[in-house]
Motif scaffolding. Sequence first.
Motif, PDB file in Angstrom:
ATOM      1  N   LEU A 123       0.822  -1.217   0.000  1.00  0.00           N
ATOM      2  CA  LEU A 123       0.000   0.000   0.000  1.00  0.00           C
ATOM      3  C   LEU A 123       0.851   1.259   0.000  1.00  0.00           C
ATOM      4  O   LEU A 123       0.430   2.297  -0.525  1.00  0.00           O
ATOM      5  N   ALA A 124       2.040   1.192   0.569  1.00  0.00           N
ATOM      6  CA  ALA A 124       2.889   2.379   0.662  1.00  0.00           C
ATOM      7  C   ALA A 124       3.756   2.586  -0.567  1.00  0.00           C
ATOM      8  O   ALA A 124       4.102   3.728  -0.890  1.00  0.00           O
ATOM      9  N   ARG A 132      -6.130   3.282  -2.344  1.00  0.00           N
ATOM     10  CA  ARG A 132      -6.646   4.086  -1.237  1.00  0.00           C
ATOM     11  C   ARG A 132      -7.893   3.452  -0.627  1.00  0.00           C
ATOM     12  O   ARG A 132      -8.124   3.558   0.574  1.00  0.00           O
ATOM     13  N   PHE A 133      -8.688   2.796  -1.454  1.00  0.00           N
ATOM     14  CA  PHE A 133      -9.893   2.152  -0.940  1.00  0.00           C
ATOM     15  C   PHE A 133      -9.536   1.044   0.051  1.00  0.00           C
ATOM     16  O   PHE A 133     -10.136   0.940   1.129  1.00  0.00           O
ATOM     17  N   ILE A 134      -8.551   0.217  -0.310  1.00  0.00           N
ATOM     18  CA  ILE A 134      -8.118  -0.852   0.599  1.00  0.00           C
ATOM     19  C   ILE A 134      -7.509  -0.262   1.864  1.00  0.00           C
ATOM     20  O   ILE A 134      -7.746  -0.757   2.979  1.00  0.00           O
ATOM     21  N   TYR A 135      -6.743   0.813   1.714  1.00  0.00           N
ATOM     22  CA  TYR A 135      -6.131   1.455   2.878  1.00  0.00           C
ATOM     23  C   TYR A 135      -7.194   1.983   3.839  1.00  0.00           C
ATOM     24  O   TYR A 135      -7.099   1.799   5.057  1.00  0.00           O
ATOM     25  N   ILE A 139      -8.316   1.228   7.848  1.00  0.00           N
ATOM     26  CA  ILE A 139      -8.563   2.267   8.847  1.00  0.00           C
ATOM     27  C   ILE A 139      -9.966   2.135   9.426  1.00  0.00           C
ATOM     28  O   ILE A 139     -10.189   2.329  10.632  1.00  0.00           O
ATOM     29  N   GLY A 140     -10.934   1.795   8.572  1.00  0.00           N
ATOM     30  CA  GLY A 140     -12.288   1.578   9.069  1.00  0.00           C
ATOM     31  C   GLY A 140     -12.373   0.422  10.044  1.00  0.00           C
ATOM     32  O   GLY A 140     -13.199   0.435  10.971  1.00  0.00           O
ATOM     33  N   GLY A 141     -11.515  -0.585   9.852  1.00  0.00           N
ATOM     34  CA  GLY A 141     -11.490  -1.693  10.805  1.00  0.00           C
ATOM     35  C   GLY A 141     -11.039  -1.275  12.185  1.00  0.00           C
ATOM     36  O   GLY A 141     -11.421  -1.898  13.185  1.00  0.00           O
TER      37      GLY A 141
END
Length: 305
Positions: A123-124, A132-135, A139-141
């Motif tokens: 991701l980085a 960005r969606f997976i990232y 964060i939502g988790g």
Amino acid sequence: MKTTDTPPAVPAVEPVPVAKAPAPAGKAKSSEGHVLNVFSHGVLIIWAILVVLPLLWAVMASFKTDDSILSTPWALPDKLHFENWSRAWSQAHMSDYFFNTIVVVGCSLVGTLLLGSMAAYVLARFDFPGNRFIYYLFIGGMSFPIILALVPLFFVMNNMGLLNTQHGLILVYIAYSLPFTVFFLTSFFRTLPTSVAEAAMLDGASHTRTFFQVMLPMAKPGLISVGIFNFLGQWNQYMLPTVLNTEPNHRVLSQGLVELATSQGYKGDWSGLFAGLVMAMLPVLAAYIIFQRQVVAGLTAGAVK
């Protein structure tokens, strides 16, 4: 006849007040900084007392008898009663709980760091559709309360045959710790220089070899920092094993301490309970004391690029 003209009276001149030079700005800032420094040190001292005093009292109580704990709680023990520790280790089955906790936390910690570092590196370092969606999913988790997932998680684990098993609890711990690990390590991998990875690629190294032999060793401070946080959270976890691990032979330390506190009702073994509490506390303190420099380095490394 000559007349002498008297000179006109000269009006008195009032003295002009001299304005005092303003105090240097640096001196005022220095005094404010001194007051703030004293206040912050006072707050830290009070916080340290509130944290350290209960720990010292628990250690002291683990070497006392039940009568002395209830009658003279603040007095020093007359002698060191090591039989409290041996009784908690053998009769209260703290040895079994300790072994189960080491197996579960050790395996889940390795899996969390491995999977989390791989996901964070991708991701980085790589741009692809949905990055960005997976990232933001990770964060939502972090914002999803685990208590809301206990009931569906129980039925999922039961349908998969993973309920009341150590490997099932390990998988749950890994899933529970991945969001924070990916969030932390993604920011850390972005601060690492790309020239080293590019040089390794030019030398013919594959993406896998570049990650494991070049980038992962460079991310050691971040791995240690997030590993300490995950270790603390998984070692002290109580809610997940209580719901998903009801098998007596697979209980972890947090369940064992509650069982030890409630097994005998009002005739509880207080000295043995404090001995078991100190046993559960020592690995956490030892891990933080050993790796405290790496934790601070990992937390501050992402601030400077």
